[in-house]
Design a protein around this motif. Structure first.
Motif, short mmCIF file in Angstrom:
data_model
loop_
_atom_site.label_atom_id
_atom_site.label_comp_id
_atom_site.label_asym_id
_atom_site.label_seq_id
_atom_site.Cartn_x
_atom_site.Cartn_y
_atom_site.Cartn_z
N ILE A 34 12.01 18.00 37.70
CA ILE A 34 13.15 17.10 37.80
C ILE A 34 12.93 15.94 36.84
O ILE A 34 11.96 15.20 36.99
CB ILE A 34 13.30 16.57 39.24
CG1 ILE A 34 13.45 17.73 40.23
CG2 ILE A 34 14.50 15.62 39.33
CD1 ILE A 34 13.34 17.30 41.68
N PRO A 35 13.79 15.76 35.84
CA PRO A 35 13.62 14.64 34.92
C PRO A 35 13.69 13.32 35.67
O PRO A 35 14.46 13.17 36.62
CB PRO A 35 14.82 14.78 33.96
CG PRO A 35 15.28 16.19 34.11
CD PRO A 35 14.96 16.58 35.53
N THR B 68 16.69 11.40 37.85
CA THR B 68 17.66 12.34 38.40
C THR B 68 17.08 12.98 39.66
O THR B 68 15.97 12.70 40.06
CB THR B 68 18.01 13.45 37.39
OG1 THR B 68 16.85 14.25 37.17
CG2 THR B 68 18.48 12.85 36.07
N GLY B 69 17.84 13.83 40.27
CA GLY B 69 17.36 14.52 41.45
C GLY B 69 17.76 13.82 42.73
O GLY B 69 18.25 12.69 42.73
N LEU B 70 17.55 14.51 43.82
CA LEU B 70 17.95 14.02 45.14
C LEU B 70 16.72 13.98 46.03
O LEU B 70 16.01 14.96 46.15
CB LEU B 70 18.99 14.95 45.75
CG LEU B 70 20.25 15.18 44.92
CD1 LEU B 70 20.89 16.51 45.30
CD2 LEU B 70 21.23 14.05 45.13
N MET B 71 16.48 12.82 46.67
CA MET B 71 15.35 12.70 47.56
C MET B 71 15.82 12.90 49.00
O MET B 71 16.89 12.44 49.37
CB MET B 71 14.69 11.34 47.42
CG MET B 71 13.35 11.28 48.12
SD MET B 71 12.59 9.64 48.03
CE MET B 71 13.51 8.81 49.31
N PHE B 72 15.01 13.57 49.78
CA PHE B 72 15.33 13.77 51.19
C PHE B 72 14.06 13.55 52.00
O PHE B 72 13.01 14.11 51.69
CB PHE B 72 15.87 15.18 51.42
CG PHE B 72 16.24 15.43 52.87
CD1 PHE B 72 17.45 15.00 53.37
CD2 PHE B 72 15.35 16.09 53.71
CE1 PHE B 72 17.78 15.23 54.70
CE2 PHE B 72 15.69 16.32 55.05
CZ PHE B 72 16.90 15.88 55.53
N VAL B 73 14.15 12.71 53.05
CA VAL B 73 12.99 12.47 53.90
C VAL B 73 13.21 13.18 55.23
O VAL B 73 14.20 12.92 55.93
CB VAL B 73 12.77 10.95 54.14
CG1 VAL B 73 11.51 10.73 54.96
CG2 VAL B 73 12.67 10.21 52.81
N LYS B 74 12.30 14.04 55.56
CA LYS B 74 12.40 14.77 56.83
C LYS B 74 11.96 13.87 57.98
O LYS B 74 11.33 12.83 57.79
CB LYS B 74 11.52 16.02 56.78
CG LYS B 74 12.02 17.05 55.80
CD LYS B 74 11.60 18.46 56.20
CE LYS B 74 10.11 18.68 56.08
NZ LYS B 74 9.74 20.09 56.30
N ARG C 239 8.64 15.10 38.93
CA ARG C 239 8.61 15.79 40.22
C ARG C 239 9.14 17.20 40.07
O ARG C 239 9.87 17.51 39.14
CB ARG C 239 9.46 15.02 41.23
CG ARG C 239 8.88 13.66 41.54
CD ARG C 239 9.68 12.98 42.63
NE ARG C 239 9.01 11.76 43.07
CZ ARG C 239 9.15 10.58 42.49
NH1 ARG C 239 9.97 10.45 41.48
NH2 ARG C 239 8.51 9.53 42.94
N GLN C 240 8.76 17.99 41.04
CA GLN C 240 9.26 19.37 41.05
C GLN C 240 10.21 19.55 42.21
O GLN C 240 10.01 19.03 43.31
CB GLN C 240 8.09 20.34 41.21
CG GLN C 240 7.30 20.54 39.92
CD GLN C 240 6.28 21.65 40.07
OE1 GLN C 240 5.66 21.79 41.12
NE2 GLN C 240 6.14 22.45 39.04
N CYS C 241 11.25 20.30 41.96
CA CYS C 241 12.23 20.59 43.00
C CYS C 241 11.56 21.34 44.16
O CYS C 241 10.84 22.31 43.93
CB CYS C 241 13.36 21.42 42.40
SG CYS C 241 14.61 21.89 43.59
#
Ligand code: ZN
Length: 61
Positions: A14-15, A18-24, A5-7
């Motif tokens: 994003i490996p 890792t990374g942070l998911m956010f749902v609007k 995924r891309q930030c």
């Protein structure tokens, strides 16, 4: 094969794992590589085009 995924803010990859998911509220899923990017977009509403450390930075001559 895991999806890379891309930030949503800086555009860097994003490996997996890792990374942070956010749902609007409208169901859009955003991914962030770090809390720095998450805060920049969600808290400070920054424009990534204005930051040199993003891949979306626009160089102004
Ligand atoms: Zn990022």
């Amino acid at each position: 094969m895991p999806t890379v995924r891309q930030c949503s803010f800086c555009g860097h990859e994003i490996p997996p794992g890792t990374g942070l998911m956010f749902v609007k509220n409208d169901g859009t899923i955003l991914w962030f590589c770090s809390s720095k990017c998450r805060k920049s977009m969600l808290k400070y509403h920054r424009d990534p085009k204005k930051f040199k450390w993003t891949t979306k930075y626009l160089k102004v001559k």
